[in-house]
Scaffold this motif. Sequence first.
Motif: not given
Lengths: 152, 186
Positions: B65-74
């Motif tokens: 949902r892009a609540e955090s950055s993609l990098f953080t999610w990964l």
Amino acid sequence: MYEKDHKEPDFMKRPPKNPFRTPDSYFESLEDRIMVNIKNTTKKKSSSSAIIRFLKPALGIAASITLVYMLAYNPINKFLQKGTAKTELTDTAGTDLLNNYSINLASIDDNSLINAIFTDETNIFAETNPDEFLAYLSTDMNDVEIYSEIQN
Amino acid sequence: MTNDQQILDSLKDPSTKELAFRHLVSKYKERLYWHIRKIVLNHDDTDDVLQNTFIKIWNGIDSFRAESSLFTWLYRIATNESITFLNQRKRRTMTSLNDENQYLIDNLESDPYFDGDKWQMILQKAIATLPEKQRLVFNLKYFEEIKYEEMSKILETSVGALKASYHHAVKKVEEYVKSHETRIEP
């Protein structure tokens, strides 16, 4: 690197260095291997989903039968068990009664039995003359002969 | 297609999803590999965990949902997969916490892809003896130089707790290194 209010430990004076390495050309083919793995996983997932989809109605029927069995069989079974218990109780009472009779019959001797049989009839001894009684005692007649004599 | 937003937009379109995912793998594979490698230590285990991580990312990308950055999610997925992997190993071998640390040390010693010197081996062993959370925080801060705010999103822990964990970890590593580096032959 370490917090300002803490003294930097000695090991941190050396620059951090990555001591690990990978096999040669490991990263080169990684995308392809990952995509193959993803496709295999998706295939496995879809085939297992198809099995589940196929089994769903059968599982539903099985669950329904189980539910009906649980809801209907148990109460019926309990009801039947109660009926059987009552019958058994009655049978037991009957047997006890018979046993009581058996005990009573066993405890009765021959004379008492004859008396009991002829209770409703005329009292044979009431009409007996004392002389006849003495005559009886002096004869060698058996019980049946005496009885037939009295009746006649 | 190097921008995260471009990759995410292309991932939403079924006709470009696979290509976009290849770009995503290409962009993050090395960073995620080294992040996982620092946690599980052994190359073969890292490869397994990395594959699983990307499979999870592929399956879950639609729910991002892009609540955090993609990098953080990964990073969060990679961290969770690494911890799950270590926990599974622990359950399979019915090992205690100390044995888990010993498992990591054994992994380290038997890894043919370890190129460090004796001092670096001591440092890695010191890190391997840390409790899980402290080990994660130490690696993210010391080797990857990730900011506490970013780390807080990855590990879902408050910045204050992360700072405390890092402080304890540094103290423990320092003690371990001091007591073991004297044994290194000159």
